[in-house]
Design a protein around this motif. Structure first.
Motif, PDB file in Angstrom:
ATOM      1  N   ARG A  52       0.827  -1.212   0.000  1.00 55.31           N
ATOM      2  CA  ARG A  52       0.000   0.000   0.000  1.00 55.31           C
ATOM      3  C   ARG A  52       0.858   1.257   0.000  1.00 55.31           C
ATOM      4  NH1 ARG A  52      -3.830  -0.710   5.041  1.00 55.31           N
ATOM      5  NH2 ARG A  52      -1.794  -1.286   5.908  1.00 55.31           N
ATOM      6  N   ILE A  53       0.433   2.230  -0.804  1.00 57.94           N
ATOM      7  CA  ILE A  53       1.124   3.506  -0.893  1.00 57.94           C
ATOM      8  C   ILE A  53       0.083   4.583  -1.139  1.00 57.94           C
ATOM      9  CG2 ILE A  53       1.582   3.159  -3.365  1.00 57.94           C
ATOM     10  CD1 ILE A  53       4.173   4.763  -2.998  1.00 57.94           C
ATOM     11  N   SER A  54       0.164   5.677  -0.416  1.00 59.92           N
ATOM     12  CA  SER A  54      -0.856   6.720  -0.522  1.00 59.92           C
ATOM     13  C   SER A  54      -0.799   7.395  -1.892  1.00 59.92           C
ATOM     14  CB  SER A  54      -0.665   7.759   0.588  1.00 59.92           C
ATOM     15  OG  SER A  54       0.515   8.504   0.370  1.00 59.92           O
ATOM     16  N   PHE A  55      -1.889   8.041  -2.243  1.00 61.27           N
ATOM     17  CA  PHE A  55      -2.014   8.675  -3.555  1.00 61.27           C
ATOM     18  C   PHE A  55      -0.886   9.677  -3.792  1.00 61.27           C
ATOM     19  CE2 PHE A  55      -3.548  12.128  -6.236  1.00 61.27           C
ATOM     20  CZ  PHE A  55      -3.982  11.446  -7.371  1.00 61.27           C
ATOM     21  N   HIS A  56      -0.696  10.605  -2.863  1.00 63.29           N
ATOM     22  CA  HIS A  56       0.303  11.659  -3.052  1.00 63.29           C
ATOM     23  C   HIS A  56       1.728  11.111  -2.949  1.00 63.29           C
ATOM     24  CE1 HIS A  56      -2.662  14.863  -3.244  1.00 63.29           C
ATOM     25  NE2 HIS A  56      -3.242  14.380  -2.161  1.00 63.29           N
ATOM     26  N   THR A  57       1.940  10.100  -2.107  1.00 61.04           N
ATOM     27  CA  THR A  57       3.266   9.476  -2.048  1.00 61.04           C
ATOM     28  C   THR A  57       3.588   8.782  -3.362  1.00 61.04           C
ATOM     29  OG1 THR A  57       2.993   9.121   0.331  1.00 61.04           O
ATOM     30  CG2 THR A  57       4.717   7.865  -0.771  1.00 61.04           C
ATOM     31  N   CYS A  58       2.584   8.169  -3.967  1.00 60.84           N
ATOM     32  CA  CYS A  58       2.772   7.505  -5.260  1.00 60.84           C
ATOM     33  C   CYS A  58       3.140   8.530  -6.337  1.00 60.84           C
ATOM     34  CB  CYS A  58       1.507   6.747  -5.645  1.00 60.84           C
ATOM     35  SG  CYS A  58       1.658   5.782  -7.171  1.00 60.84           S
ATOM     36  N   LEU A  59       2.444   9.672  -6.339  1.00 67.37           N
ATOM     37  CA  LEU A  59       2.771  10.715  -7.314  1.00 67.37           C
ATOM     38  C   LEU A  59       4.183  11.260  -7.091  1.00 67.37           C
ATOM     39  CD1 LEU A  59      -0.482  12.853  -7.755  1.00 67.37           C
ATOM     40  CD2 LEU A  59       0.428  11.028  -9.208  1.00 67.37           C
ATOM     41  N   PHE A  60       4.566  11.388  -5.816  1.00 68.35           N
ATOM     42  CA  PHE A  60       5.928  11.849  -5.516  1.00 68.35           C
ATOM     43  C   PHE A  60       6.955  10.829  -5.997  1.00 68.35           C
ATOM     44  CE2 PHE A  60       9.607  11.800  -2.629  1.00 68.35           C
ATOM     45  CZ  PHE A  60      10.103  13.069  -2.875  1.00 68.35           C
ATOM     46  N   GLN A  61       6.679   9.542  -5.768  1.00 64.43           N
ATOM     47  CA  GLN A  61       7.597   8.510  -6.231  1.00 64.43           C
ATOM     48  C   GLN A  61       7.684   8.519  -7.754  1.00 64.43           C
ATOM     49  OE1 GLN A  61       6.602   4.240  -6.089  1.00 64.43           O
ATOM     50  NE2 GLN A  61       8.464   3.928  -4.858  1.00 64.43           N
ATOM     51  N   GLU A  62       6.532   8.651  -8.421  1.00 64.59           N
ATOM     52  CA  GLU A  62       6.538   8.718  -9.898  1.00 64.59           C
ATOM     53  C   GLU A  62       7.382   9.891 -10.384  1.00 64.59           C
ATOM     54  OE1 GLU A  62       5.214  10.669 -13.525  1.00 64.59           O
ATOM     55  OE2 GLU A  62       4.589  11.284 -11.523  1.00 64.59           O
ATOM     56  N   GLN A  63       7.234  11.046  -9.723  1.00 62.61           N
ATOM     57  CA  GLN A  63       8.024  12.226 -10.097  1.00 62.61           C
ATOM     58  C   GLN A  63       9.516  11.959  -9.949  1.00 62.61           C
ATOM     59  OE1 GLN A  63       7.475  15.422 -11.094  1.00 62.61           O
ATOM     60  NE2 GLN A  63       9.452  16.325 -10.567  1.00 62.61           N
ATOM     61  N   MET A  64       9.917  11.369  -8.812  1.00 59.70           N
ATOM     62  CA  MET A  64      11.337  11.162  -8.550  1.00 59.70           C
ATOM     63  C   MET A  64      11.918  10.036  -9.399  1.00 59.70           C
ATOM     64  SD  MET A  64      11.801  13.593  -6.568  1.00 59.70           S
ATOM     65  CE  MET A  64      13.546  13.308  -6.307  1.00 59.70           C
ATOM     66  N   ILE A  65      11.118   9.002  -9.679  1.00 55.25           N
ATOM     67  CA  ILE A  65      11.596   7.920 -10.542  1.00 55.25           C
ATOM     68  C   ILE A  65      11.969   8.473 -11.912  1.00 55.25           C
ATOM     69  CG2 ILE A  65      10.836   5.877 -11.841  1.00 55.25           C
ATOM     70  CD1 ILE A  65      11.524   5.141  -9.020  1.00 55.25           C
ATOM     71  N   HIS A  66      11.084   9.264 -12.492  1.00 52.54           N
ATOM     72  CA  HIS A  66      11.351   9.817 -13.819  1.00 52.54           C
ATOM     73  C   HIS A  66      12.402  10.931 -13.755  1.00 52.54           C
ATOM     74  CE1 HIS A  66       8.343   7.422 -15.790  1.00 52.54           C
ATOM     75  NE2 HIS A  66       7.430   7.797 -14.919  1.00 52.54           N
TER      76      HIS A  66
END
Length: 338
Positions: free
Chosen positions: A95-109
């Motif tokens: 499980r990962i929160s919505f905003h944490t997921c968006l932050f991870q997506e931002q940092m991955i790219h």
């Protein structure tokens, strides 16, 4: 888990990282230990290079500034991507929160874009050193390389930020929340969208191809010119040494670019089907293998760094021998008491 939004649909408040869908639960612990080993090795190897650069003034040169930038980027990517992957298989917690997921997506790219720019800088450095050796000291100064590095670290935020803003403002997530990946990325999030994402998919694909192909084109140009210049060297030993260095770097570059290009292009290539497990495996290969291998390829194979490590090893051994020797003053005092 979902929460009600005021636009007549429910909005996803958290996602679930699936990992490899076809992986049997009996292998979860093994995968967790494997990725934990990958994480520790990546952090240790790259942190050692950062430590070497800070302590040894002889390494504070343009080429080592590039290596330092690459090490910091690899540490950042591993720290963003791997802890959640490990938790997914170690404690079955995806499980990962919505905003944490968006932050991870931002940092991955972000780190993916940054690594592409760093490898382009590395190819440019080798191109100038081999093809224009007389101009190299004037162009590749510490100040110029530091400014270029800071510019790339800042500019790499632009393209990932566009994708993140699209997901925040234009994309609705109101249904499935299971991400068929080991971490949050743009492709996986787009597949879970409830709204029309054709325009966003096209823009994301165009930006991804620009980030990949623009640096890759310059890298190919640099290495072709390097090969031509090396072939003119009369000394066979010099040609072999240069080819050995370039071949090692070329392998890492190919591992980084080719699987990434295949993963991003697969949905747009007719008659090409890719299972989720294959897509995720390819992504993990091109994402995680270079950060693990970079310290050994770019750092520990470098003669200057090996010399420093050997000197440190001898110094540590001599200190241990000194501590193990009996204290002369104590021995003399004991003899006087007798």
């Amino acid at each position: 888990m979902v929460e009600v939004n005021d636009e007549n649909y429910t909005r996803v408040s958290e996602f679930v990282i699936v990992g490899l869908p076809g992986l049997h639960p009996s292998y979860f612990q093994l995968m967790a230990w494997f990725f934990f080993f990958i994480y520790v090795t990546t952090i240790s190897g790259n942190f050692l290079h950062v430590w070497l650069f800070v302590l040894e003034r002889s390494l504070q040169k343009p080429m080592y500034i590039i290596m330092l930038s690459l090490s910091l980027s690899d540490i950042g990517f591993a720290t963003v991507a791997l802890p959640k992957v490990i938790a997914r298989w170690w404690w079955d917690d995806g499980r990962i929160s919505f905003h944490t997921c968006l932050f991870q997506e931002q940092m991955i790219h972000y780190f993916g874009t940054l690594n592409s720019l760093i490898m382009m800088t590395m190819a440019m450095d080798r191109y100038l050193a081999i093809c224009h050796p007389l101009r190299y000291p004037m162009l590749m100064t510490n100040q110029n390389m530091s400014c270029l590095t800071v510019f790339f670290w800042m500019s790499a935020t632009v393209i990932p930020a566009i994708s993140t803003m699209d997901f925040t403002r234009k994309v609705a997530f109101c249904g499935p929340n299971h991400i068929l990946h080991a971490y949050c990325d743009a492709v996986s999030l787009t597949k879970l969208a409830c709204s029309n994402v054709v325009e966003i998919q096209g823009r994301s694909f165009g930006l991804a191809m620009f980030v990949l192909l623009a640096p890759f084109t310059f890298i190919i140009f640099s290495y072709v010119n390097i090969i031509v210049s090396v072939m003119r060297i009369a000394n066979a030993q010099g040609r072999l040494k240069t080819f050995s260095t370039c071949a090692t770097q070329g392998c890492i570059i190919l591992i980084y670019y080719i699987p990434r290009f295949v993963v991003y292009s697969a949905p747009y290539i007719p008659n090409l089907t890719m299972t989720p497990d294959l897509r995720i495996s390819l992504t993990l290969v091109y994402s995680l293998f270079p950060p693990v291998a970079n310290p050994f390829i770019y750092c520990f194979r470098t003669k200057e760094i090996r010399t420093i490590l050997v000197r440190w090893g001898h110094g540590w051994r001599n200190n241990m021998l000194d501590w193990s020797k009996p204290n002369t003053i104590t021995v003399i005092n004991k003899s006087r008491v007798r």
